[in-house]
Design a protein around this motif. Structure first.
Motif, mmCIF file in Angstrom:
data_model
loop_
_atom_site.group_PDB
_atom_site.id
_atom_site.type_symbol
_atom_site.label_atom_id
_atom_site.label_comp_id
_atom_site.label_asym_id
_atom_site.label_seq_id
_atom_site.Cartn_x
_atom_site.Cartn_y
_atom_site.Cartn_z
ATOM 1 N N HIS A 208 0.823 -1.216 0.000
ATOM 2 C CA HIS A 208 0.000 0.000 0.000
ATOM 3 C C HIS A 208 0.858 1.268 0.000
ATOM 4 O O HIS A 208 1.903 1.319 0.645
ATOM 5 N N THR A 261 2.237 -7.755 3.216
ATOM 6 C CA THR A 261 0.826 -7.369 3.127
ATOM 7 C C THR A 261 -0.060 -8.611 3.202
ATOM 8 O O THR A 261 0.138 -9.558 2.436
ATOM 9 N N GLY A 263 -3.361 -9.185 2.339
ATOM 10 C CA GLY A 263 -4.512 -8.625 1.638
ATOM 11 C C GLY A 263 -4.089 -7.387 0.868
ATOM 12 O O GLY A 263 -4.263 -6.268 1.360
ATOM 13 N N THR A 265 -4.262 -4.389 -1.711
ATOM 14 C CA THR A 265 -5.444 -3.579 -2.031
ATOM 15 C C THR A 265 -6.041 -3.972 -3.381
ATOM 16 O O THR A 265 -7.258 -4.080 -3.518
ATOM 17 N N ASP A 290 0.881 -5.646 7.210
ATOM 18 C CA ASP A 290 -0.259 -4.771 6.927
ATOM 19 C C ASP A 290 -1.447 -5.673 6.602
ATOM 20 O O ASP A 290 -1.615 -6.119 5.467
ATOM 21 N N ALA A 292 -4.538 -4.655 6.956
ATOM 22 C CA ALA A 292 -5.679 -3.727 6.949
ATOM 23 C C ALA A 292 -6.905 -4.397 6.326
ATOM 24 O O ALA A 292 -8.020 -4.286 6.827
#
Ligand SMILES: Cc1ncc(COP(=O)(O)O)c(C=O)c1O
Length: 521
Positions: A208, A261, A263, A265, A290, A292
Protein backbone atom coordinates in the motif's frame (compact mmCIF):
# COMPACT_ATOMS: atom_id res chain seq x y z
CA UNK A 1 -40.43 19.62 13.20
CA UNK A 2 -40.03 21.67 16.36
CA UNK A 3 -36.89 21.86 18.34
CA UNK A 4 -37.88 21.06 21.91
CA UNK A 5 -36.02 23.51 24.03
CA UNK A 6 -36.19 25.90 21.02
CA UNK A 7 -35.40 29.60 21.73
CA UNK A 8 -38.93 30.44 22.84
CA UNK A 9 -39.17 27.69 25.44
CA UNK A 10 -35.47 27.10 26.10
CA UNK A 11 -34.72 24.99 29.15
CA UNK A 12 -33.11 26.77 32.11
CA UNK A 13 -29.40 26.11 32.20
CA UNK A 14 -28.53 23.87 35.15
CA UNK A 15 -25.60 26.15 35.96
CA UNK A 16 -26.96 29.66 35.67
CA UNK A 17 -30.71 29.08 35.82
CA UNK A 18 -31.07 31.55 32.89
CA UNK A 19 -32.74 30.27 29.74
CA UNK A 20 -30.67 31.12 26.69
CA UNK A 21 -31.32 30.26 23.06
CA UNK A 22 -27.79 29.09 22.44
CA UNK A 23 -27.79 26.66 25.33
CA UNK A 24 -30.87 24.95 23.98
CA UNK A 25 -28.57 23.43 21.38
CA UNK A 26 -26.26 21.91 23.93
CA UNK A 27 -26.75 18.31 24.90
CA UNK A 28 -27.54 18.35 28.63
CA UNK A 29 -30.12 17.39 31.18
CA UNK A 30 -32.60 19.95 29.94
CA UNK A 31 -32.40 18.96 26.27
CA UNK A 32 -32.59 15.17 26.29
CA UNK A 33 -36.07 15.22 24.78
CA UNK A 34 -34.83 17.35 21.92
CA UNK A 35 -31.95 14.92 21.44
CA UNK A 36 -34.32 11.93 21.26
CA UNK A 37 -36.64 13.71 18.87
CA UNK A 38 -33.98 15.05 16.50
CA UNK A 39 -31.90 11.92 16.31
CA UNK A 40 -35.06 9.93 15.64
CA UNK A 41 -35.82 12.27 12.73
CA UNK A 42 -32.31 11.92 11.30
CA UNK A 43 -32.44 8.14 11.62
CA UNK A 44 -35.80 8.16 9.80
CA UNK A 45 -34.32 10.13 6.91
CA UNK A 46 -31.41 7.78 6.49
CA UNK A 47 -33.66 4.73 6.85
CA UNK A 48 -35.96 6.05 4.10
CA UNK A 49 -33.03 6.68 1.80
CA UNK A 50 -31.50 3.27 2.42
CA UNK A 51 -34.90 1.62 1.83
CA UNK A 52 -35.50 3.56 -1.38
CA UNK A 53 -32.20 3.82 -3.25
CA UNK A 54 -32.27 1.66 -6.35
CA UNK A 55 -28.66 2.28 -7.35
CA UNK A 56 -25.40 2.89 -5.50
CA UNK A 57 -24.94 6.38 -6.93
CA UNK A 58 -26.97 9.07 -8.62
CA UNK A 59 -24.21 9.72 -11.14
CA UNK A 60 -24.03 13.38 -10.12
CA UNK A 61 -21.01 15.30 -11.37
CA UNK A 62 -18.96 17.76 -9.30
CA UNK A 63 -20.06 20.49 -11.73
CA UNK A 64 -23.72 19.84 -10.94
CA UNK A 65 -23.39 19.37 -7.18
CA UNK A 66 -20.82 22.03 -6.28
CA UNK A 67 -23.14 25.02 -6.97
CA UNK A 68 -25.75 23.55 -4.60
CA UNK A 69 -23.17 23.26 -1.83
CA UNK A 70 -21.70 26.68 -2.61
CA UNK A 71 -25.15 28.29 -2.51
CA UNK A 72 -25.54 27.47 1.18
CA UNK A 73 -24.94 30.58 3.28
CA UNK A 74 -23.13 29.29 6.33
CA UNK A 75 -23.57 32.62 8.11
CA UNK A 76 -27.38 32.46 7.90
CA UNK A 77 -28.61 29.44 9.86
CA UNK A 78 -31.90 27.85 8.94
CA UNK A 79 -32.69 27.49 12.66
CA UNK A 80 -35.29 24.81 12.04
CA UNK A 81 -33.61 21.35 12.20
CA UNK A 82 -36.17 19.93 9.76
CA UNK A 83 -35.21 22.56 7.20
CA UNK A 84 -31.53 21.76 7.74
CA UNK A 85 -32.24 18.08 7.16
CA UNK A 86 -34.22 18.95 4.02
CA UNK A 87 -31.24 20.92 2.79
CA UNK A 88 -28.97 18.00 3.63
CA UNK A 89 -31.00 15.85 1.26
CA UNK A 90 -29.98 18.04 -1.66
CA UNK A 91 -26.35 18.66 -0.73
CA UNK A 92 -25.52 15.17 0.49
CA UNK A 93 -28.03 12.37 0.97
CA UNK A 94 -29.63 12.48 -2.49
CA UNK A 95 -26.29 11.95 -4.21
CA UNK A 96 -24.34 9.99 -1.61
CA UNK A 97 -22.44 6.86 -2.60
CA UNK A 98 -24.23 3.95 -0.92
CA UNK A 99 -21.93 1.17 0.20
CA UNK A 100 -24.85 -0.97 1.34
CA UNK A 101 -26.12 -1.26 -2.24
CA UNK A 102 -25.36 -4.70 -3.78
CA UNK A 103 -23.93 -3.10 -6.91
CA UNK A 104 -21.39 -0.96 -5.12
CA UNK A 105 -18.35 -3.04 -6.09
CA UNK A 106 -15.59 -0.45 -6.11
CA UNK A 107 -13.28 0.30 -3.20
CA UNK A 108 -12.50 -1.23 0.18
CA UNK A 109 -15.69 0.10 1.79
CA UNK A 110 -17.96 -2.27 3.61
CA UNK A 111 -21.63 -2.05 4.44
CA UNK A 112 -21.88 -1.56 8.20
CA UNK A 113 -23.51 -3.73 10.85
CA UNK A 114 -26.30 -2.24 12.94
CA UNK A 115 -24.66 -3.02 16.34
CA UNK A 116 -21.76 -0.80 15.27
CA UNK A 117 -24.20 1.98 14.43
CA UNK A 118 -25.53 1.73 17.96
CA UNK A 119 -21.97 2.20 19.13
CA UNK A 120 -21.50 5.19 16.84
CA UNK A 121 -24.63 6.88 18.23
CA UNK A 122 -23.56 6.28 21.81
CA UNK A 123 -19.92 7.25 21.43
CA UNK A 124 -20.53 10.58 19.73
CA UNK A 125 -23.20 11.59 22.25
CA UNK A 126 -21.10 10.71 25.30
CA UNK A 127 -18.06 12.04 23.40
CA UNK A 128 -15.41 10.33 25.51
CA UNK A 129 -11.87 11.10 24.50
CA UNK A 130 -9.63 8.10 24.75
CA UNK A 131 -6.44 9.92 25.60
CA UNK A 132 -6.59 9.83 29.39
CA UNK A 133 -8.47 7.92 32.04
CA UNK A 134 -9.98 11.15 33.33
CA UNK A 135 -11.64 11.70 29.93
CA UNK A 136 -12.88 8.21 29.27
CA UNK A 137 -12.74 5.88 32.31
CA UNK A 138 -14.44 2.65 31.16
CA UNK A 139 -13.73 3.54 27.53
CA UNK A 140 -10.02 3.09 28.23
CA UNK A 141 -10.62 -0.38 29.65
CA UNK A 142 -12.91 -1.39 26.79
CA UNK A 143 -10.33 -0.33 24.20
CA UNK A 144 -7.65 -2.27 26.09
CA UNK A 145 -9.80 -5.39 26.17
CA UNK A 146 -10.34 -5.17 22.41
CA UNK A 147 -6.65 -4.65 21.76
CA UNK A 148 -5.86 -7.71 23.87
CA UNK A 149 -8.61 -9.68 22.14
CA UNK A 150 -7.22 -8.80 18.71
CA UNK A 151 -3.63 -9.53 19.78
CA UNK A 152 -4.78 -12.93 21.09
CA UNK A 153 -6.51 -13.69 17.80
CA UNK A 154 -3.27 -12.83 16.01
CA UNK A 155 -1.23 -14.83 18.53
CA UNK A 156 1.22 -12.08 19.42
CA UNK A 157 1.92 -13.44 22.88
CA UNK A 158 1.81 -12.17 26.46
CA UNK A 159 3.69 -8.88 26.00
CA UNK A 160 1.50 -7.63 23.16
CA UNK A 161 -0.27 -4.30 23.20
CA UNK A 162 -1.54 -1.70 20.77
CA UNK A 163 -3.90 1.17 20.22
CA UNK A 164 -6.87 2.12 18.08
CA UNK A 165 -6.06 4.49 15.22
CA UNK A 166 -7.93 6.47 12.57
CA UNK A 167 -7.15 3.96 9.80
CA UNK A 168 -4.61 1.76 8.10
CA UNK A 169 -2.55 4.74 6.96
CA UNK A 170 -2.03 5.90 10.51
CA UNK A 171 -1.43 2.37 11.79
CA UNK A 172 1.25 1.84 9.15
CA UNK A 173 2.80 5.22 9.92
CA UNK A 174 3.02 4.42 13.60
CA UNK A 175 4.47 0.98 12.88
CA UNK A 176 7.18 2.58 10.72
CA UNK A 177 7.90 5.12 13.46
CA UNK A 178 8.44 2.32 15.98
CA UNK A 179 10.56 0.33 13.51
CA UNK A 180 12.67 3.40 12.73
CA UNK A 181 13.31 4.11 16.39
CA UNK A 182 14.20 0.49 17.10
CA UNK A 183 16.61 0.44 14.15
CA UNK A 184 18.23 3.68 15.28
CA UNK A 185 18.47 2.44 18.87
CA UNK A 186 20.19 -0.75 17.68
CA UNK A 187 22.92 1.28 15.98
CA UNK A 188 23.83 3.14 19.17
CA UNK A 189 27.32 4.24 18.26
CA UNK A 190 26.29 6.40 15.28
CA UNK A 191 24.50 9.77 15.29
CA UNK A 192 20.88 9.73 14.01
CA UNK A 193 21.68 12.18 11.19
CA UNK A 194 24.18 9.70 9.77
CA UNK A 195 21.86 6.76 10.03
CA UNK A 196 18.57 8.23 8.79
CA UNK A 197 19.57 8.41 5.10
CA UNK A 198 20.67 4.77 5.21
CA UNK A 199 17.38 3.34 6.48
CA UNK A 200 15.39 1.20 4.04
CA UNK A 201 11.93 -0.38 4.07
CA UNK A 202 11.25 -3.42 1.89
CA UNK A 203 7.71 -4.05 0.75
CA UNK A 204 6.20 -5.76 -2.28
CA UNK A 205 5.35 -3.97 -5.52
CA UNK A 206 1.72 -4.53 -4.55
CA UNK A 207 2.09 -2.99 -1.06
CA UNK A 208 0.00 0.00 0.00
CA UNK A 209 1.17 3.53 -0.82
CA UNK A 210 0.85 4.55 2.84
CA UNK A 211 4.25 2.90 3.35
CA UNK A 212 5.83 5.45 0.98
CA UNK A 213 3.92 8.25 2.67
CA UNK A 214 5.14 7.09 6.07
CA UNK A 215 8.74 7.04 4.88
CA UNK A 216 8.42 10.62 3.72
CA UNK A 217 6.81 11.76 6.96
CA UNK A 218 9.51 10.02 8.95
CA UNK A 219 12.28 11.90 7.19
CA UNK A 220 13.72 8.90 5.37
CA UNK A 221 15.56 9.15 2.08
CA UNK A 222 13.54 9.54 -1.14
CA UNK A 223 14.47 6.03 -2.21
CA UNK A 224 13.97 4.52 1.25
CA UNK A 225 11.11 2.24 0.20
CA UNK A 226 12.40 -0.56 -2.00
CA UNK A 227 9.71 -2.41 -3.95
CA UNK A 228 10.28 -6.15 -3.83
CA UNK A 229 9.32 -8.12 -6.90
CA UNK A 230 6.15 -10.20 -6.82
CA UNK A 231 5.42 -13.59 -8.39
CA UNK A 232 2.77 -13.83 -11.13
CA UNK A 233 0.24 -14.44 -8.33
CA UNK A 234 1.14 -10.92 -7.03
CA UNK A 235 2.56 -12.22 -3.74
CA UNK A 236 5.99 -11.12 -2.62
CA UNK A 237 8.77 -13.26 -4.13
CA UNK A 238 10.71 -14.38 -1.07
CA UNK A 239 13.89 -15.03 -3.04
CA UNK A 240 13.75 -11.40 -4.18
CA UNK A 241 13.28 -10.29 -0.57
CA UNK A 242 16.29 -12.33 0.56
CA UNK A 243 18.27 -10.85 -2.31
CA UNK A 244 17.31 -7.26 -1.36
CA UNK A 245 18.13 -7.76 2.32
CA UNK A 246 21.59 -9.06 1.36
CA UNK A 247 22.11 -6.29 -1.19
CA UNK A 248 21.17 -3.57 1.33
CA UNK A 249 23.68 -5.00 3.78
CA UNK A 250 26.39 -5.06 1.15
CA UNK A 251 25.67 -1.46 0.19
CA UNK A 252 25.83 -0.25 3.81
CA UNK A 253 22.07 0.32 4.05
CA UNK A 254 20.03 -0.59 7.13
CA UNK A 255 16.79 -2.48 6.54
CA UNK A 256 14.62 -0.96 9.28
CA UNK A 257 11.51 -2.96 8.35
CA UNK A 258 10.00 -5.45 5.98
CA UNK A 259 6.32 -4.70 5.35
CA UNK A 260 4.41 -7.80 4.28
CA UNK A 261 0.83 -7.37 3.13
CA UNK A 262 -1.97 -9.67 4.22
CA UNK A 263 -4.51 -8.63 1.64
CA UNK A 264 -3.11 -6.39 -1.09
CA UNK A 265 -5.44 -3.58 -2.03
CA UNK A 266 -5.73 -4.50 -5.69
CA UNK A 267 -5.26 -8.25 -5.81
CA UNK A 268 -6.43 -9.39 -2.37
CA UNK A 269 -3.34 -11.56 -2.12
CA UNK A 270 -1.45 -12.47 1.02
CA UNK A 271 2.34 -12.44 0.99
CA UNK A 272 3.98 -15.74 2.08
CA UNK A 273 4.06 -14.73 5.75
CA UNK A 274 5.89 -17.73 7.30
CA UNK A 275 8.78 -17.56 4.80
CA UNK A 276 9.02 -13.77 5.16
CA UNK A 277 8.98 -14.09 8.96
CA UNK A 278 11.86 -16.60 8.77
CA UNK A 279 13.91 -14.22 6.64
CA UNK A 280 13.24 -11.30 8.99
CA UNK A 281 14.15 -13.32 12.07
CA UNK A 282 17.39 -14.52 10.49
CA UNK A 283 18.30 -10.97 9.45
CA UNK A 284 17.16 -9.37 12.72
CA UNK A 285 14.75 -7.12 10.81
CA UNK A 286 11.44 -5.71 12.09
CA UNK A 287 8.47 -7.42 10.42
CA UNK A 288 5.35 -5.33 10.01
CA UNK A 289 2.29 -7.04 8.55
CA UNK A 290 -0.26 -4.77 6.93
CA UNK A 291 -3.44 -6.76 7.46
CA UNK A 292 -5.68 -3.73 6.95
CA UNK A 293 -7.78 -5.75 4.51
CA UNK A 294 -7.05 -9.36 5.48
CA UNK A 295 -7.74 -8.94 9.20
CA UNK A 296 -11.29 -10.21 8.68
CA UNK A 297 -9.70 -13.66 8.43
CA UNK A 298 -8.99 -13.42 12.16
CA UNK A 299 -12.67 -14.22 12.75
CA UNK A 300 -13.32 -16.37 9.69
CA UNK A 301 -14.73 -19.77 10.69
CA UNK A 302 -13.22 -21.35 7.55
CA UNK A 303 -10.14 -19.43 6.42
CA UNK A 304 -8.10 -18.35 9.46
CA UNK A 305 -5.25 -20.52 8.18
CA UNK A 306 -4.59 -18.03 5.37
CA UNK A 307 -3.03 -15.75 8.00
CA UNK A 308 -0.61 -18.39 9.26
CA UNK A 309 2.66 -16.65 10.13
CA UNK A 310 1.03 -13.38 11.22
CA UNK A 311 1.77 -14.34 14.82
CA UNK A 312 5.47 -13.82 14.10
CA UNK A 313 5.11 -10.14 13.28
CA UNK A 314 6.60 -7.35 15.37
CA UNK A 315 3.63 -5.15 14.47
CA UNK A 316 0.33 -5.61 12.67
CA UNK A 317 -2.18 -3.19 11.10
CA UNK A 318 -5.84 -4.18 11.25
CA UNK A 319 -8.70 -2.18 9.76
CA UNK A 320 -11.99 -3.17 11.33
CA UNK A 321 -13.56 -0.61 8.98
CA UNK A 322 -12.64 -2.78 6.01
CA UNK A 323 -13.44 -6.37 6.89
CA UNK A 324 -15.23 -6.28 10.25
CA UNK A 325 -18.15 -4.28 8.78
CA UNK A 326 -17.46 -1.28 11.01
CA UNK A 327 -18.20 2.35 10.16
CA UNK A 328 -15.18 4.56 9.43
CA UNK A 329 -13.08 5.03 11.44
CA UNK A 330 -12.01 1.85 13.19
CA UNK A 331 -8.47 0.56 12.96
CA UNK A 332 -5.68 -0.55 15.26
CA UNK A 333 -1.97 -1.08 15.45
CA UNK A 334 -0.83 -4.11 17.44
CA UNK A 335 2.72 -4.75 18.62
CA UNK A 336 4.40 -7.87 19.94
CA UNK A 337 6.36 -6.02 22.64
CA UNK A 338 4.45 -3.31 24.46
CA UNK A 339 7.72 -1.62 25.44
CA UNK A 340 8.21 -0.32 21.88
CA UNK A 341 5.14 1.88 22.21
CA UNK A 342 7.30 4.18 24.35
CA UNK A 343 8.55 5.68 21.08
CA UNK A 344 5.18 7.44 20.84
CA UNK A 345 5.14 8.54 24.49
CA UNK A 346 5.38 12.12 25.70
CA UNK A 347 4.35 13.40 29.09
CA UNK A 348 2.52 16.70 29.39
CA UNK A 349 2.06 18.22 32.82
CA UNK A 350 -1.51 19.22 32.02
CA UNK A 351 -2.54 15.82 30.69
CA UNK A 352 -0.51 12.74 31.54
CA UNK A 353 2.28 13.60 33.95
CA UNK A 354 4.73 10.80 34.71
CA UNK A 355 3.21 10.63 38.18
CA UNK A 356 0.11 9.03 36.59
CA UNK A 357 2.16 6.23 35.08
CA UNK A 358 3.81 5.64 38.46
CA UNK A 359 0.31 5.39 39.98
CA UNK A 360 -0.64 2.88 37.24
CA UNK A 361 -3.50 5.00 36.01
CA UNK A 362 -4.30 3.56 32.56
CA UNK A 363 -3.89 6.20 29.85
CA UNK A 364 -3.91 5.46 26.12
CA UNK A 365 -2.39 8.76 25.01
CA UNK A 366 1.09 7.45 25.71
CA UNK A 367 0.60 4.80 23.02
CA UNK A 368 -1.01 6.95 20.36
CA UNK A 369 0.03 9.47 17.70
CA UNK A 370 -3.20 11.30 18.46
CA UNK A 371 -4.17 13.18 21.61
CA UNK A 372 -7.93 13.71 21.56
CA UNK A 373 -9.23 10.46 20.09
CA UNK A 374 -12.63 8.98 19.28
CA UNK A 375 -13.92 5.99 21.22
CA UNK A 376 -14.14 3.96 18.00
CA UNK A 377 -13.57 0.79 19.99
CA UNK A 378 -17.14 0.97 21.27
CA UNK A 379 -18.49 0.04 17.84
CA UNK A 380 -16.46 -3.14 17.75
CA UNK A 381 -17.36 -3.88 21.37
CA UNK A 382 -21.09 -3.76 20.69
CA UNK A 383 -20.60 -5.73 17.48
CA UNK A 384 -18.86 -8.52 19.36
CA UNK A 385 -21.31 -8.39 22.28
CA UNK A 386 -24.37 -8.54 20.01
CA UNK A 387 -23.21 -10.60 17.03
CA UNK A 388 -20.10 -12.39 18.23
CA UNK A 389 -16.91 -12.94 16.22
CA UNK A 390 -18.09 -16.01 14.29
CA UNK A 391 -21.05 -14.12 12.85
CA UNK A 392 -18.79 -11.30 11.67
CA UNK A 393 -16.40 -13.87 10.20
CA UNK A 394 -19.27 -15.64 8.45
CA UNK A 395 -20.17 -12.40 6.69
CA UNK A 396 -16.55 -12.04 5.55
CA UNK A 397 -16.51 -15.66 4.40
CA UNK A 398 -19.60 -14.98 2.30
CA UNK A 399 -17.87 -12.22 0.34
CA UNK A 400 -14.83 -14.43 -0.14
CA UNK A 401 -17.09 -17.13 -1.59
CA UNK A 402 -18.71 -14.53 -3.81
CA UNK A 403 -15.31 -13.43 -5.10
CA UNK A 404 -14.52 -17.03 -6.01
CA UNK A 405 -17.80 -17.17 -7.96
CA UNK A 406 -16.98 -13.87 -9.68
CA UNK A 407 -13.57 -15.24 -10.64
CA UNK A 408 -15.17 -18.35 -12.15
CA UNK A 409 -17.68 -16.23 -14.04
CA UNK A 410 -14.96 -14.03 -15.48
CA UNK A 411 -12.53 -16.76 -16.42
CA UNK A 412 -15.34 -18.50 -18.36
CA UNK A 413 -16.30 -15.32 -20.19
CA UNK A 414 -14.32 -14.67 -23.40
CA UNK A 415 -15.19 -10.95 -23.29
CA UNK A 416 -12.84 -10.47 -20.34
CA UNK A 417 -9.43 -11.32 -19.00
CA UNK A 418 -8.64 -11.65 -15.28
CA UNK A 419 -5.28 -10.93 -13.67
CA UNK A 420 -4.90 -13.33 -10.78
CA UNK A 421 -7.06 -15.17 -8.33
CA UNK A 422 -7.63 -13.27 -5.10
CA UNK A 423 -7.26 -14.93 -1.71
CA UNK A 424 -9.74 -12.37 -0.41
CA UNK A 425 -12.49 -10.55 -2.28
CA UNK A 426 -11.14 -8.47 -5.15
CA UNK A 427 -11.23 -9.34 -8.83
CA UNK A 428 -9.05 -7.38 -11.27
CA UNK A 429 -10.18 -7.80 -14.87
CA UNK A 430 -10.67 -6.01 -18.12
CA UNK A 431 -12.80 -6.05 -21.20
CA UNK A 432 -10.77 -7.42 -24.09
CA UNK A 433 -11.82 -6.10 -27.50
CA UNK A 434 -10.48 -7.76 -30.61
CA UNK A 435 -9.04 -4.31 -31.37
CA UNK A 436 -6.39 -4.68 -28.66
CA UNK A 437 -5.08 -1.16 -29.05
CA UNK A 438 -8.45 0.15 -27.78
CA UNK A 439 -8.48 -1.95 -24.60
CA UNK A 440 -7.19 0.76 -22.25
CA UNK A 441 -9.57 3.47 -23.41
CA UNK A 442 -12.53 1.09 -23.66
CA UNK A 443 -12.12 0.05 -20.02
CA UNK A 444 -11.61 3.63 -18.85
CA UNK A 445 -14.70 4.64 -20.76
CA UNK A 446 -16.78 1.75 -19.42
CA UNK A 447 -15.93 2.63 -15.83
CA UNK A 448 -16.85 6.26 -16.28
CA UNK A 449 -20.04 5.52 -18.19
CA UNK A 450 -21.12 3.05 -15.54
CA UNK A 451 -20.50 5.58 -12.76
CA UNK A 452 -22.34 8.29 -14.69
CA UNK A 453 -25.36 6.02 -14.99
CA UNK A 454 -25.12 5.19 -11.28
CA UNK A 455 -26.24 1.62 -12.04
CA UNK A 456 -23.08 0.19 -10.48
CA UNK A 457 -19.70 1.34 -9.27
CA UNK A 458 -16.48 -0.50 -10.04
CA UNK A 459 -12.92 0.61 -9.38
CA UNK A 460 -10.08 1.04 -11.84
CA UNK A 461 -6.40 0.32 -11.48
CA UNK A 462 -3.29 -0.21 -13.56
CA UNK A 463 -1.53 -3.53 -13.95
CA UNK A 464 1.87 -3.53 -15.60
CA UNK A 465 1.02 -0.19 -17.16
CA UNK A 466 -2.38 -1.21 -18.60
CA UNK A 467 -5.82 -0.05 -17.42
CA UNK A 468 -7.94 -2.63 -15.63
CA UNK A 469 -11.20 -2.68 -13.73
CA UNK A 470 -11.62 -3.98 -10.21
CA UNK A 471 -14.38 -5.40 -8.09
CA UNK A 472 -13.86 -5.17 -4.35
CA UNK A 473 -16.58 -7.38 -2.95
CA UNK A 474 -17.44 -6.62 0.66
CA UNK A 475 -21.20 -6.82 0.62
CA UNK A 476 -22.75 -10.20 1.47
CA UNK A 477 -25.99 -8.91 -0.11
CA UNK A 478 -24.34 -8.85 -3.55
CA UNK A 479 -25.28 -11.90 -5.61
CA UNK A 480 -23.67 -13.66 -8.53
CA UNK A 481 -26.55 -12.31 -10.63
CA UNK A 482 -25.57 -8.76 -9.62
CA UNK A 483 -22.05 -9.47 -10.78
CA UNK A 484 -23.17 -11.02 -14.05
CA UNK A 485 -25.42 -8.03 -14.66
CA UNK A 486 -22.60 -5.54 -13.97
CA UNK A 487 -20.29 -7.46 -16.33
CA UNK A 488 -22.91 -7.15 -19.06
CA UNK A 489 -23.14 -3.41 -18.42
CA UNK A 490 -19.34 -3.08 -18.57
CA UNK A 491 -19.22 -5.05 -21.81
CA UNK A 492 -22.04 -2.95 -23.32
CA UNK A 493 -20.32 0.34 -22.52
CA UNK A 494 -16.88 -0.86 -23.59
CA UNK A 495 -18.08 -2.42 -26.86
CA UNK A 496 -20.07 0.72 -27.69
CA UNK A 497 -16.87 2.69 -27.26
CA UNK A 498 -14.96 0.30 -29.50
CA UNK A 499 -17.69 0.37 -32.18
CA UNK A 500 -17.80 4.16 -32.26
CA UNK A 501 -14.04 4.43 -32.30
CA UNK A 502 -13.48 1.89 -35.05
CA UNK A 503 -16.28 3.43 -37.14
CA UNK A 504 -14.54 6.79 -36.85
CA UNK A 505 -11.15 5.26 -37.67
CA UNK A 506 -12.42 3.51 -40.79
CA UNK A 507 -14.76 6.24 -42.05
CA UNK A 508 -13.60 7.72 -45.36
CA UNK A 509 -14.28 11.44 -45.23
CA UNK A 510 -16.08 12.86 -48.28
CA UNK A 511 -13.70 14.63 -50.63
CA UNK A 512 -12.65 17.99 -49.21
CA UNK A 513 -14.13 17.35 -45.72
CA UNK A 514 -11.70 16.66 -42.88
CA UNK A 515 -12.50 13.67 -40.64
CA UNK A 516 -14.09 14.76 -37.35
CA UNK A 517 -12.66 13.38 -34.12
CA UNK A 518 -15.01 10.96 -32.44
CA UNK A 519 -16.08 12.02 -28.96
CA UNK A 520 -17.64 9.13 -27.15
CA UNK A 521 -19.44 10.23 -24.00
C1 LIG B 1 -3.46 -2.92 2.40
C2 LIG B 1 -3.88 -1.55 2.86
N1 LIG B 1 -3.18 -0.94 3.81
C3 LIG B 1 -3.50 0.29 4.26
C4 LIG B 1 -4.59 0.96 3.76
C5 LIG B 1 -4.93 2.34 4.25
O1 LIG B 1 -6.04 2.26 5.09
P1 LIG B 1 -6.93 3.54 5.42
O2 LIG B 1 -7.62 3.91 4.16
O3 LIG B 1 -7.84 3.05 6.49
O4 LIG B 1 -6.02 4.61 5.91
C6 LIG B 1 -5.36 0.36 2.76
C7 LIG B 1 -6.50 1.07 2.18
O5 LIG B 1 -7.12 0.64 1.25
C8 LIG B 1 -5.00 -0.94 2.31
O6 LIG B 1 -5.70 -1.56 1.35
Amino acid sequence: MTFQGHPAEAAPSPTSGRPTAARAHLFHQGTVDSYRHLLGAAVDRVAHRVADVDRPFSGVTPARLAPEVDRVDLDRPLTDPAAALDELESVYLRDAVWFHHPRYLAHLNCPVVIPALLGEAVLSAVNSSLDTWDQSAGGTLIERRLINWTADRIGLGPTADGVFTSGGTQSNLQAMLLAREEALAAAVARPREDLLPRLRILTSEAGHFSVQKSAKLLGLARNAVIPVETCPDRRMRTAALAHEIARCRRDGQIVMAVVATAGTTDFGTIDPLPAIADLCRAAGVWLHIDAAYGCGLLVSPTRRHLLAGIEQADSVTVDYHKSFFQPVSSSALLVRDRAVLRHATYHADYLNPERMAEQHIPNQVGKSLQTTRRFDALKLWLTLRIMGPDTVGTLFDEVLDLAADAWRLLTADPRFEVVTRSQLSTVVFRYLPTEHHLADDANLYAREALAASGAALVAGTKVDGAHYLKFTLLNPETTVDDIAHVLDLVADHASRYVRTKTAAETAVPPAGVAAQPCHVG
